[in-house]
Write a protein that holds these residues in place. Structure first.
Motif, PDB file in Angstrom:
ATOM      1  N   UNK A 163       5.889  -2.013  -6.466  1.00 25.48           N
ATOM      2  CA  UNK A 163       6.518  -1.093  -7.414  1.00 25.48           C
ATOM      3  C   UNK A 163       5.517  -0.144  -8.069  1.00 25.48           C
ATOM      4  N   UNK A 164       4.397  -0.667  -8.522  1.00 26.98           N
ATOM      5  CA  UNK A 164       3.433   0.176  -9.232  1.00 26.98           C
ATOM      6  C   UNK A 164       2.774   1.169  -8.284  1.00 26.98           C
ATOM      7  N   UNK A 165       2.371   0.713  -7.109  1.00 24.64           N
ATOM      8  CA  UNK A 165       1.752   1.617  -6.137  1.00 24.64           C
ATOM      9  C   UNK A 165       2.717   2.731  -5.749  1.00 24.64           C
ATOM     10  N   UNK A 166       3.995   2.396  -5.612  1.00 26.36           N
ATOM     11  CA  UNK A 166       4.999   3.397  -5.273  1.00 26.36           C
ATOM     12  C   UNK A 166       5.078   4.470  -6.351  1.00 26.36           C
ATOM     13  N   UNK A 221       0.837  -1.208   0.000  1.00 27.09           N
ATOM     14  CA  UNK A 221       0.000   0.000   0.000  1.00 27.09           C
ATOM     15  C   UNK A 221       0.867   1.252   0.000  1.00 27.09           C
ATOM     16  N   UNK A 222       0.322   2.322  -0.552  1.00 31.55           N
ATOM     17  CA  UNK A 222       0.937   3.630  -0.483  1.00 31.55           C
ATOM     18  C   UNK A 222      -0.146   4.684  -0.250  1.00 31.55           C
ATOM     19  N   UNK A 223       0.275   5.902   0.145  1.00 29.33           N
ATOM     20  CA  UNK A 223      -0.653   7.002   0.374  1.00 29.33           C
ATOM     21  C   UNK A 223       0.024   8.300  -0.046  1.00 29.33           C
ATOM     22  N   UNK A 224      -0.759   9.296  -0.385  1.00 29.19           N
ATOM     23  CA  UNK A 224      -0.226  10.606  -0.765  1.00 29.19           C
ATOM     24  C   UNK A 224      -1.200  11.680  -0.315  1.00 29.19           C
ATOM     25  N   UNK A 225      -0.647  12.811   0.133  1.00 28.33           N
ATOM     26  CA  UNK A 225      -1.438  14.000   0.469  1.00 28.33           C
ATOM     27  C   UNK A 225      -0.644  15.215   0.013  1.00 28.33           C
ATOM     28  N   UNK A 226      -1.306  16.157  -0.643  1.00 29.19           N
ATOM     29  CA  UNK A 226      -0.608  17.357  -1.099  1.00 29.19           C
ATOM     30  C   UNK A 226      -1.612  18.487  -1.296  1.00 29.19           C
ATOM     31  N   UNK A 227      -1.109  19.717  -1.154  1.00 22.97           N
ATOM     32  CA  UNK A 227      -1.866  20.927  -1.463  1.00 22.97           C
ATOM     33  C   UNK A 227      -1.426  21.441  -2.826  1.00 22.97           C
ATOM     34  N   UNK A 228      -2.376  21.816  -3.664  1.00 25.86           N
ATOM     35  CA  UNK A 228      -2.066  22.394  -4.972  1.00 25.86           C
ATOM     36  C   UNK A 228      -1.592  23.831  -4.778  1.00 25.86           C
ATOM     37  N   UNK A 229      -0.391  24.145  -5.233  1.00 30.10           N
ATOM     38  CA  UNK A 229       0.207  25.457  -5.007  1.00 30.10           C
ATOM     39  C   UNK A 229      -0.084  26.449  -6.122  1.00 30.10           C
ATOM     40  N   UNK A 230      -0.373  25.979  -7.326  1.00 32.98           N
ATOM     41  CA  UNK A 230      -0.638  26.890  -8.436  1.00 32.98           C
ATOM     42  C   UNK A 230      -2.103  26.897  -8.847  1.00 32.98           C
ATOM     43  N   UNK A 231      -2.878  26.053  -8.229  1.00 39.42           N
ATOM     44  CA  UNK A 231      -4.344  26.134  -8.309  1.00 39.42           C
ATOM     45  C   UNK A 231      -4.845  26.056  -6.880  1.00 39.42           C
ATOM     46  N   UNK A 241      11.275   6.959  -5.300  1.00 38.59           N
ATOM     47  CA  UNK A 241      12.096   6.369  -6.356  1.00 38.59           C
ATOM     48  C   UNK A 241      13.065   7.427  -6.891  1.00 38.59           C
ATOM     49  N   UNK A 242      14.116   7.707  -6.160  1.00 43.98           N
ATOM     50  CA  UNK A 242      15.052   8.761  -6.557  1.00 43.98           C
ATOM     51  C   UNK A 242      15.777   8.425  -7.858  1.00 43.98           C
ATOM     52  N   UNK A 243      16.043   7.127  -8.078  1.00 44.89           N
ATOM     53  CA  UNK A 243      16.794   6.752  -9.276  1.00 44.89           C
ATOM     54  C   UNK A 243      15.999   6.996 -10.559  1.00 44.89           C
ATOM     55  N   UNK A 244      14.664   7.116 -10.446  1.00 50.20           N
ATOM     56  CA  UNK A 244      13.826   7.331 -11.631  1.00 50.20           C
ATOM     57  C   UNK A 244      13.307   8.762 -11.730  1.00 50.20           C
ATOM     58  N   UNK A 245      13.777   9.645 -10.877  1.00 49.10           N
ATOM     59  CA  UNK A 245      13.236  11.003 -10.829  1.00 49.10           C
ATOM     60  C   UNK A 245      13.382  11.728 -12.169  1.00 49.10           C
ATOM     61  N   UNK A 246      14.547  11.587 -12.805  1.00 53.86           N
ATOM     62  CA  UNK A 246      14.762  12.302 -14.067  1.00 53.86           C
ATOM     63  C   UNK A 246      13.820  11.802 -15.157  1.00 53.86           C
TER      64      UNK A 246
END
Length: 525
Positions: free
Chosen positions: A146-149, A121-131, A197-202
Motif C-alpha cells: 500500500x505505501x509503495x503504491x 515493489x513499485x517504479x515510476x518514470x516521468x518527464x517534467x512538463x513545466x520544468x 489508486x483511483x479511489x483516492x485520487x481526489x
C-alpha cells in the motif's frame, strides 16, 4: 502448485513451511516487517519477538537458502520462463529534442519480478512538463504494497511542484480555482500492469493543492533548488500520509486505503536528470549505481547512494544519537530498528513514528484490522518516538561522457549481485564485449581442475544475451546463475515457479530501471 519443483527441494523446506503456517497462518501476509539478506546462499531462520502484551512474528533472512547442492526437475519450458521474466518489461527511447530542450537521456529499460503476491515493489518514470528534466523512481514496500503504491503515484508530483517557479504555481492555482484546464505537470511512462489508486485520487489532489498553495505563499519566485525540492517533497509527502490516516474521511474505501498506506512502509530512490546534472534522493536501501567506462575501455561502478541500515556505521550513529543513552542497547537489536525493521529510513511505518496513544486511538476507531492486514501491537522498548525518519540523503553528480548508464534497483537485486557485477552485466549487454581477467600462472599454480572450471566460466560469458531488455538481463543473471556465472535453466525455472509461500524464502521482489545517457551530448555540456 508444488509439481513444478522436485521432491528433494520440497523436503528441504517442508519443516520451515509447516512452522510458519502453524505460527502465523500465512507468514508471507502476516509479517510485520520486511526481511533481508546480507549474503546469499545460506539458510533462513525464524525468530519470535515477544513483548509483554503482544507476540510479533518476524522472518529473519540473515542468510538465504542455497540452490547449489539441489537438483531440480522443473516442467517450465524456456518459452514459459521468458514469458514470466518479461511480463513487466518496459523500454522507452527518449527523443533527443522534445520541443523545449535537449535530453541527456537516450533511453531507459525497466522490469520487475515479484516474489510476494502481489509484489510490494513499485517504479515510476516521468518527464517534467513545466520544468526541465526526467525523474526515475524505485520503491520497495514492506508490510504490504500500500505505501509503495501511494508513494510511486504521488512523490514525483510533489517534486515537480517543488521545482516550479512561483508563476507556474500561480497559473495552476488560478486554473483549478476557476475550473479551467491545467497544463500537464508530468508525462508518465507506465506499463500496462501498473496500478493506480483511483479511489483516492481526489484526496491526493486536494493534498497536493495544499502543498502548492504553501509553495506560493513561501514567495520563492524561482522555485526550490534541486536538492531542497527533493528533500522537501519527500518529507511533505510522508507528513501527508500520516495526516490522511488521522483526519475524518467520508469514503470508507478511501479511509481504509489511508490507514493501510500509513501503517505499511516503503523505501524510495529517485533520480532527477537535467542535462549533465544528476541528483539522487534516497531513503532506505534501494540503490543507485553509475556505470563508468574508463579510458582503457574497462568498466567501474560508482555508487551514488548509501544504504540506510545497520551496515552503514554513520546511519547507526545517527539513529543512536537521536535517543537517550539509556536506549542505546534497545534502539538497534540484531541489526534492526527496535529489533523489527531493517531500513532505518522509510515512508509510512507510523508504528515507528507515532506515539503509542495516537496509534491506539486510530486503530480502535472502528477499523476491521484483520481485513486490512494490520496487526495492533507496539514495538518493544518503544519510549521516545519517532524512531524512523523519511528525510532522504541527496547526492549530486555532474555527468561526464564516460558515465554511460545508471542502475536504479530495489534491494532484491542487490541481495544477489554486487555493484560491480551489475555494472559489468549491463556493460557487456551494451557493448557485446565480455571482459575476462587474465590468468597468471606465475602468481600461483593452477591445477587442471581449476583451469577447467575457469574455461567453463569464460565460455558461458561469451554466450549472447537472452534478453533485449537489459533489466531482464540483470534479473535473469541475479536469480539463475551458478558459481561459474552460468545460466542454469533448471535453477532459473525453479526460481520463477516457486509457490507464493516459498518464493520469499529464496528471493525478494526485484525492480530494476537502467537509464542510458548520451555521451555525445554530455561532451558539449
Amino acid at each position: 502448485m508444488f509439481s513444478t519443483v522436485s521432491c528433494f527441494f520440497l523436503h528441504s523446506v517442508k519443516k520451515k513451511t509447516n512452522y510458519f503456517q502453524k505460527q502465523c497462518r500465512q507468514y508471507s501476509r502476516k509479517l510485520i516487517c520486511k526481511w533481508r539478506q546480507v549474503k546469499p546462499q545460506h539458510t533462513v531462520t525464524a525468530r519470535i519477538f515477544r513483548d509483554p502484551e503482544n507476540v510479533v512474528f518476524q522472518l529473519r533472512k540473515d542468510q538465504r537458502c542455497s540452490f547449489t547442492q539441489e537438483v531440480f526437475q522443473c516442467q517450465l519450458s524456456p518459452v514459459q520462463i521468458n514469458t514470466i521474466l518479461r511480463a513487466n518489461e518496459l523500454s522507452v527511447r527518449i527523443p533527443e529534442f522534445d520541443g523545449r530542450s535537449l535530453s541527456s537521456v537516450l533511453r531507459f529499460e525497466s522490469n520487475q519480478l515479484p516474489a510476494n503476491s502481489p509484489t510490494e515493489d513499485r517504479r515510476s518514470v516521468a518527464t517534467c512538463m513545466q520544468t526541465k528534466g526526467m525523474m526515475f523512481g524505485v520503491f520497495d514496500g514492506h508490510a504490504g504494497f500500500a505505501c509503495a503504491q501511494a508513494v510511486s503515484e504521488r512523490l514525483l508530483y510533489y517534486i515537480a511542484m517543488a521545482l516550479m517557479p512561483q508563476k507556474n504555481l500561480v497559473d495552476i492555482e488560478f486554473a483549478v480555482e476557476h475550473m479551467k484546464p491545467v497544463l500537464p505537470i508530468l508525462q508518465w511512462y507506465k506499463h500496462s500492469n501498473d496500478y493506480i489508486y483511483r479511489e483516492s485520487a481526489s484526496l491526493y489532489i486536494d493534498q497536493l493543492r495544499v502543498f502548492w498553495q504553501e509553495l506560493i505563499d513561501s514567495d520563492n519566485a524561482e522555485g526550490l533548488s534541486k536538492k531542497d525540492a527533493l528533500s522537501h517533497a519527500f518529507k511533505r509527502l510522508d507528513s501527508d500520509i500520516s495526516l490522511e490516516a488521522q483526519i475524518p474521511l467520508n469514503n470508507d474505501l478511501m479511509k481504509n486505503t489511508a490507514i493501510q498506506v500509513a501503517f505499511a512502509g516503503s523505501t524510495a530512490c529517485v533520480a532527477h536528470v537535467e542535462n549533465a546534472n544528476l541528483h539522487i534522493a534516497n531513503t532506505g536501501d534501494c540503490r543507485a549505481v553509475l556505470g563508468v567506462q574508463n579510458e582503457d575501455g574497462s568498466w567501474s561502478s560508482l555508487p551514488l547512494t548509501n544504504d540506510h541500515n545497520a551496515l552503514n556505521e554513520a546511519e547507526v550513529l545517527r539513529v543512536l544519537s537521536e535517543h537517550p543513552m539509556e536506549e542505546k542497547d534497545t534502539v538497534i537489536v540484531e541489526n534492526r530498528l527496535l529489533g523489527l525493521l531493517m531500513p532505518f529510513r522509510a515512508f509510512g511505518d507510523v508504528r515507528f513514528k507515532w506515539s503509542k496513544d495516537l496509534q491506539k486511538s486510530i486503530l480502535e476507531n472502528g477499523f476491521d484490522l484483520e481485513s486490512l492486514n494490520i496487526q495492533q501491537y507496539s514495538p518493544p522498548n518503544y519510549h521516545t518516538p519517532p524512531y524512523l525518519k523519511v528525510e532522504p540523503e541527496v547526492t549530486y553528480h555532474r555527468l561526464r561522457p564516460q558515465d554511460k548508464f545508471l542502475i536504479l534497483a530495489s534491494d532484491g537485486l542487490w541481495d544477489m549481485l554486487s555493484n560491480e557485477e551489475a555494472v559489468m552485466l549491463v556493460a557487456e549487454h551494451l557493448t557485446g564485449i565480455h571482459a575476462n581477467e587474465p590468468v597468471s600462472t606465475s602468481e600461483k599454480q593452477v591445477s587442471l581442475g581449476e583451469m577447467h572450471s575457469l574455461l567453463i566460466k569464460r565460455r558461458t560469458r561469451t554466450v549472447p544475451p537472452y534478453d533485449t531488455n537489459v533489466a531482464t538481463h540483470l534479473i535473469r543473471h541475479a536469480i539463475g546463475t551458478n558459481e561459474y556465472k552460468e545460466i542454469e535453466q533448471e535453477r532459473l525455472a525453479a526460481m520463477v515457479s516457486l509457490p507464493d509461500d516459498l518464493a520469499r524464502m529464496y528471493r525478494d521482489d526485484i525492480t530494476v530501471t537502467v537509464v542510458y545517457f548520451s555521451s555525445e551530448l554530455l561532451r558539449t555540456l
